[in-house]
Write an enzyme that holds these catalytic residues in place. Structure first.
Site, PDB file in Angstrom:
ATOM      1  N   TRP A  10       0.951  -1.149  -0.005  1.00 59.89           N
ATOM      2  CA  TRP A  10       0.089  -0.054   0.042  1.00 59.89           C
ATOM      3  C   TRP A  10       0.953   1.334  -0.084  1.00 59.89           C
ATOM      4  CZ3 TRP A  10      -3.790  -1.807   4.173  1.00 59.89           C
ATOM      5  CH2 TRP A  10      -4.953  -2.465   3.708  1.00 59.89           C
ATOM      6  N   LYS A  11       2.154   1.202   0.235  1.00 59.63           N
ATOM      7  CA  LYS A  11       3.005   2.427   0.333  1.00 59.63           C
ATOM      8  C   LYS A  11       2.526   3.309   1.120  1.00 59.63           C
ATOM      9  CE  LYS A  11       4.777   1.013  -4.397  1.00 59.63           C
ATOM     10  NZ  LYS A  11       5.303   1.466  -5.488  1.00 59.63           N
ATOM     11  N   GLU A  96      12.119   1.825  -3.711  1.00 61.40           N
ATOM     12  CA  GLU A  96      11.769   3.349  -3.300  1.00 61.40           C
ATOM     13  C   GLU A  96      12.820   3.592  -2.019  1.00 61.40           C
ATOM     14  OE1 GLU A  96       7.490   3.042  -3.416  1.00 61.40           O
ATOM     15  OE2 GLU A  96       7.610   2.881  -5.435  1.00 61.40           O
ATOM     16  N   GLY A 232       1.423  -2.952  -5.950  1.00 58.90           N
ATOM     17  CA  GLY A 232       1.575  -1.538  -5.652  1.00 58.90           C
ATOM     18  C   GLY A 232       0.083  -0.940  -5.735  1.00 58.90           C
ATOM     19  N   GLY A 233      -0.051  -0.091  -6.915  1.00 60.06           N
ATOM     20  CA  GLY A 233      -1.148   0.858  -7.177  1.00 60.06           C
ATOM     21  C   GLY A 233      -2.503  -0.025  -7.329  1.00 60.06           C
TER      22      GLY A 233
END
Ligand code: PGA
Length: 248
Positions: A10-11, A96, A232-233
């Site tokens: 989910w970052k 990241e 991710g997204g």
């Protein structure tokens, strides 16, 4: 036979209301008979996941952890803190973290070793940049990243890890590596490990990450050396993520 694992990253997204709704949706709508699921959430939402996922079999964890068990490290979080709120997994060395927070191969290897020691499964992320792919050094880059981990923990301890191959150029860009491109790197990683320990290599879960969507998941997961995805997204969209899980 390796089971498919689909992991959500989910970052730094969402809020308590939207992430609680997503967690409930995952719990209710994913058919877990064919797929293992893990969710990597911002630290403050781990207690919510612990509550939502209790008894569901869905694993979860933090997106990072510090190397020290405690002390004067303002803003950091320890593995034991993550465990206290039910984390069984932790992301290590996401691109990241490597790019924006200067994590190098040695630090990633150290975090991997400490997670194993703590009994938390490290999902170790590796992958090349676009420049590296275009100059034809993808295999060298990935080999160096894995070798740093192997040098620290030994090949047999890879059995306690999950590897996530995430080409940096495919993360958040909408450009998925083709199934053939991804399979080639996954096969390379597995063969590299097989030279050191064939049993560990054949049991090793290697995830693909980088713009995975419901529409691309079936072809990716159908490749012989791709054992699932780090998403991710699309993991912030309930229907997309459920779709990815049902592509298995
Ligand atoms: P993405 O992210 O699916 O949005 O490309 C993947 C990741 O960073 O783990």
């Amino acid at each position: 036979m390796r089971r498919i694992l689909v992991a959500a990253n989910w970052k730094m997204n969402g809020d308590l209301e939207s992430l609680t709704a997503l967690a409930q949706g995952f719990k209710q709508q994913i058919d877990r008979s064919k797929v293992d699921v893990a969710v990597f959430a911002p630290f403050v939402y781990l207690p919510m996941l612990q509550q939502q996922f209790a008894g569901s079999g869905i694993a979860f964890g933090g997106q990072n952890a510090h190397t020290q068990p405690k002390g004067a490290f303002t803003g950091e979080i320890s593995l034991s803190m993550l465990k206290e709120f039910g984390s069984t997994h932790v992301l290590v060395g996401h691109s990241e973290r490597r790019t924006l927070f200067a994590e190098d191969d040695a630090l990633v290897a150290e975090k991997t070793a400490l997670a194993i020691e703590a009994g938390v499964v490290p999902v170790v992320c590796i992958g090349e940049t676009l420049e590296e792919r275009e100059s034809g050094v993808t295999e060298q880059v990935v080999a160096k990243q894995i070798q740093a981990v192997i040098d620290r923990i030994g090949a047999s301890a890879l059995a306690k890890t999950v590897i996530a191959y995430e080409p940096v150029w495919a993360i958040g860009t909408g450009k998925t590596a083709s199934a053939d491109q991804a399979q080639a790197v996954h096969a390379f990683i597995r063969s590299m490990v097989a030279k050191l320990d064939a049993d560990v290599a054949s049991a090793l879960t290697i995830l693909y990450g980088g713009s995975v969507k419901a529409a691309s998941a079936a072809e990716l997961f159908g490749q012989p050396d791709i054992d699932g995805g780090l998403v991710g997204g699309a993991s912030l969209d309930l229907q997309e993520f459920v779709g990815i899980c049902s592509a298995v």
